[in-house]
Design a protein around this motif. Structure first.
Motif, PDB file in Angstrom:
ATOM      1  N   ASP A 279       0.864  -1.187   0.000  1.00 27.14           N
ATOM      2  CA  ASP A 279       0.000   0.000   0.000  1.00 27.14           C
ATOM      3  C   ASP A 279       0.897   1.232   0.000  1.00 27.14           C
ATOM      4  O   ASP A 279       1.061   1.917   1.016  1.00 27.14           O
ATOM      5  N   PRO A 280       1.533   1.535  -1.143  1.00 26.78           N
ATOM      6  CA  PRO A 280       2.596   2.543  -1.181  1.00 26.78           C
ATOM      7  C   PRO A 280       2.142   3.987  -1.093  1.00 26.78           C
ATOM      8  O   PRO A 280       2.973   4.884  -0.924  1.00 26.78           O
ATOM      9  N   GLU A 281       0.851   4.250  -1.181  1.00 26.16           N
ATOM     10  CA  GLU A 281       0.389   5.632  -1.278  1.00 26.16           C
ATOM     11  C   GLU A 281       0.336   6.363   0.061  1.00 26.16           C
ATOM     12  O   GLU A 281       0.378   7.593   0.103  1.00 26.16           O
ATOM     13  N   GLN A 282       0.253   5.617   1.170  1.00 29.23           N
ATOM     14  CA  GLN A 282       0.139   6.271   2.469  1.00 29.23           C
ATOM     15  C   GLN A 282       0.993   5.535   3.495  1.00 29.23           C
ATOM     16  O   GLN A 282       1.212   4.327   3.382  1.00 29.23           O
ATOM     17  N   SER A 318       9.415   5.858   2.084  1.00 29.19           N
ATOM     18  CA  SER A 318       8.543   5.617   0.924  1.00 29.19           C
ATOM     19  C   SER A 318       8.571   4.130   0.633  1.00 29.19           C
ATOM     20  O   SER A 318       9.392   3.384   1.181  1.00 29.19           O
TER      21      SER A 318
END
Length: 338
Positions: A279-282, A318
């Motif tokens: 879930d890289p967006e948050q 990140s």
């Protein structure tokens, strides 16, 4: 801690976990002390902190949290009694602000808060641990506290057994400069001398997070395993944020915990965010505490979603950042959805 610098600083080194497990002594330099004096001190604190203060015995220490009205931790303490005084130990970088905030709520309570960090009885604070520490301490203390958070008030100072690490007890010894001048040289002869970061590394491997300036108001107590460590009493009366803390416990709204990791990047600091590759967006969590591990990186306690802990694919900064290496905690992270 000028006496430590005079007597032991030349011998101090940054220890790795293997050295800590054998037996070590190290300075504790980043902690301050708030003293509360007055007949209503315990009653006052009982209404402010997450743990029971009114029934705190003379021979024990306890962890406790201080929350905002939203249930987020402003501070975490180690607390104990010394004669008629209640003492709260916390990082120096937040001590003044927390002491001021607590003082605002004293109102008519018969208690007075003061900075006790430099009092004669607390002028030198050291930590000891590893397999050899118990036998060395028996030179001066007999018997030693039988379990974690047991406490001895002794002519040579205050000795507190803390949470174990590396399969052995750890201790904090607060003493006067006069006592330190006598005992420090013998401790240095019988134990490996570590630096302040070595003590912090032992705390991380004991799995005991601590709130600092970088992480104030980021976590409800359960996010940093505080109730697993005995730092929350769910049967006591109200305190700031109590309703939210209780709701998180009993309604299963929290699905986060703190776990132990290694990060091969010495730039990793408390308050930095981490990201799950799934879930890289948050961000999925935040670093709580770090210490150099003596092997070129840092070991850290990191709060994150339970799903991220289970997947064990998390990176710093990140989803493309430095990978975290996961380790087992020294206690079970229960399977409840809390």
């Amino acid at each position: 801690m000028s006496l430590w610098n005079e007597l032991l600083a030349p011998k101090a080194q940054s220890l790795n976990t293997t050295q800590l497990a054998v037996g070590f002594v190290a300075p504790i330099t980043d902690q301050g002390l708030i003293a509360l004096d007055g007949e209503e001190s315990a009653h006052f604190l009982h209404g402010q902190l997450t743990n029971d203060v009114e029934h705190l015995a003379a021979g024990e220490a306890r962890l406790a949290g201080y929350c905002s009205p939203k249930g987020r931790l402003l501070a975490s303490f180690l607390m104990w009694r010394n004669d008629s005084t209640l003492l709260l130990q916390l990082p120096r970088d937040i001590q003044a602000a927390v002491q001021k905030r607590l003082s605002m709520f004293v109102l008519r309570a018969k208690t007075k808060l003061s900075d006790a960090t430099e009092q004669p009885a607390h002028q030198v604070v050291i930590g000891l641990g590893g397999g050899l520490a118990e036998a060395v301490l028996q030179t001066w203390f007999e018997p030693l506290p039988a379990r974690p958070y047991g406490l001895l008030l002794h002519p040579l100072g205050t000795l507190i057994r803390l949470a174990d690490a590396f399969g052995a007890p750890r201790y904090q010894w607060l003493m006067s400069q006069e006592v330190a001048r006598t005992v420090l040289p013998e401790l240095a002869e019988r134990l490996t001398v570590g630096d302040a970061a070595s003590w912090q590394l032992s705390c991380i491997h004991a799995g005991v997070p601590q709130i600092s300036k970088a992480t104030q108001e980021q976590f409800v107590p359960q996010m940093i395993n505080f109730e697993l460590l005995g730092g929350v009493n769910f049967k006591k009366g109200c305190y700031p944020g109590q309703e939210i803390v209780a709701r998180s416990q009993y309604l299963g709204k929290l699905k986060r915990r703190t776990t132990l990791v290694t990060i091969p990047d010495q730039a990793a600091v408390a308050g930095a965010e981490v990201f799950a590759t799934a879930d890289p967006e948050q961000p999925c969590g935040m670093i709580v505490n770090t210490a150099p591990n003596g092997r070129g990186g840092i070991d850290a306690l990191v709060e994150m979603k339970l799903a991220a802990i289970e997947a064990a694919s998390v990176r710093l900064g990140s989803a493309e950042g430095t990978a975290l290496e996961f380790h087992s905690m020294p206690y079970l992270l229960d399977a409840l959805d809390v």
